[in-house]
Design an enzyme around this catalytic site. Sequence first.
Site, PDB file in Angstrom:
ATOM      1  N   LEU A  56     -52.817 -18.159  23.329  1.00 47.21           N
ATOM      2  CA  LEU A  56     -51.464 -18.665  23.166  1.00 47.21           C
ATOM      3  C   LEU A  56     -51.283 -18.944  21.688  1.00 47.21           C
ATOM      4  O   LEU A  56     -52.176 -19.509  21.048  1.00 47.21           O
ATOM      5  CB  LEU A  56     -51.249 -19.964  23.952  1.00 47.21           C
ATOM      6  CG  LEU A  56     -51.012 -19.907  25.457  1.00 47.21           C
ATOM      7  CD1 LEU A  56     -50.815 -21.316  26.003  1.00 47.21           C
ATOM      8  CD2 LEU A  56     -49.820 -19.033  25.809  1.00 47.21           C
ATOM      9  N   ASP A  57     -50.154 -18.568  21.134  1.00 46.96           N
ATOM     10  CA  ASP A  57     -49.892 -18.870  19.735  1.00 46.96           C
ATOM     11  C   ASP A  57     -49.994 -20.365  19.487  1.00 46.96           C
ATOM     12  O   ASP A  57     -49.715 -21.175  20.378  1.00 46.96           O
ATOM     13  CB  ASP A  57     -48.482 -18.399  19.349  1.00 46.96           C
ATOM     14  CG  ASP A  57     -48.353 -16.886  19.379  1.00 46.96           C
ATOM     15  OD1 ASP A  57     -49.382 -16.211  19.263  1.00 46.96           O
ATOM     16  OD2 ASP A  57     -47.216 -16.407  19.524  1.00 46.96           O
ATOM     17  N   ARG A  58     -50.353 -20.724  18.284  1.00 48.70           N
ATOM     18  CA  ARG A  58     -50.508 -22.136  17.928  1.00 48.70           C
ATOM     19  C   ARG A  58     -49.289 -22.991  18.298  1.00 48.70           C
ATOM     20  O   ARG A  58     -49.434 -24.067  18.878  1.00 48.70           O
ATOM     21  CB  ARG A  58     -50.814 -22.260  16.438  1.00 48.70           C
ATOM     22  CG  ARG A  58     -51.109 -23.677  15.966  1.00 48.70           C
ATOM     23  CD  ARG A  58     -51.447 -23.683  14.481  1.00 48.70           C
ATOM     24  NE  ARG A  58     -51.921 -24.989  14.042  1.00 48.70           N
ATOM     25  CZ  ARG A  58     -52.350 -25.253  12.810  1.00 48.70           C
ATOM     26  NH1 ARG A  58     -52.367 -24.279  11.906  1.00 48.70           N
ATOM     27  NH2 ARG A  58     -52.776 -26.460  12.493  1.00 48.70           N
ATOM     28  N   HIS A 166     -46.703 -12.049  19.694  1.00 46.88           N
ATOM     29  CA  HIS A 166     -45.382 -12.639  19.474  1.00 46.88           C
ATOM     30  C   HIS A 166     -44.292 -11.903  20.252  1.00 46.88           C
ATOM     31  O   HIS A 166     -43.130 -11.890  19.840  1.00 46.88           O
ATOM     32  CB  HIS A 166     -45.020 -12.644  17.984  1.00 46.88           C
ATOM     33  CG  HIS A 166     -45.937 -13.468  17.149  1.00 46.88           C
ATOM     34  ND1 HIS A 166     -45.965 -13.365  15.773  1.00 46.88           N
ATOM     35  CD2 HIS A 166     -46.877 -14.404  17.473  1.00 46.88           C
ATOM     36  CE1 HIS A 166     -46.877 -14.212  15.294  1.00 46.88           C
ATOM     37  NE2 HIS A 166     -47.444 -14.848  16.310  1.00 46.88           N
TER      38      HIS A 166
END
Length: 238
Positions: A56-58, A166
Amino acid sequence: MRPPLDIIYQDDDLAVINKPSGLLVHRSRIASEAREFAMQMLRDQIGQHVYPVHRLDRPTSGLLIFALSSEIATKMSESFATSQVEKQYHAVVRGYLPEEGTVDYPLKEELDKIADAQADKDKEAQEAVTHFRCLEKVELPFKVSKKHDTTRYSLVELTPETGRKHQLRRHMAHLRHPIIGDTNHGDGRHNRFFREHFDSHRLLLAATGVEFKHPVSGETISLTVPLPDEFLKAFQAD
């Protein structure tokens, strides 16, 4: 120091947490200033090694799956690679999104100058498909852009078929409905409005649901987490 991680599910093979926004999954050269990581925090919390099987992106919060052995990690990674894991997200976006639809828009891989220095910069765009459903809309009496005296937002459910980097942020930006709080693909005026009026300082994107077959028992595991409070502030303000 952060509070303990919220463990949503755990057995002998897997642990699933509700990752906070702003927390990295693991150490990264592109965020050398970070000192806390979900992988190390969960390891220390449950007292054993853990293996991330997806990312998961930050700035994205939500359900994050870890395997408790390398063998299970391999099986779960294969499930993700072959689209056997169903994922659901929620987001707040600029404007009124249609009731439902599908974004079928290939994406070229986004490369980081440091981490992807050796990667092929001429790689063709990859298939990327996202389904969306608009859950709620709101019009607020604030002039955020020069064109309009009011501003509109939508709460949306997102279901990706593919898992490109993304993807959800880029697909919503492609539709001209960027996710609030997105500093790379979003609209700075609306991000600032949410900071100032709703004290919202994060990307309004969360992984809220996941469903997969257990790699050992074959049982269907279906998990959900509530929508973070920040996502609802604008829709409670009218």
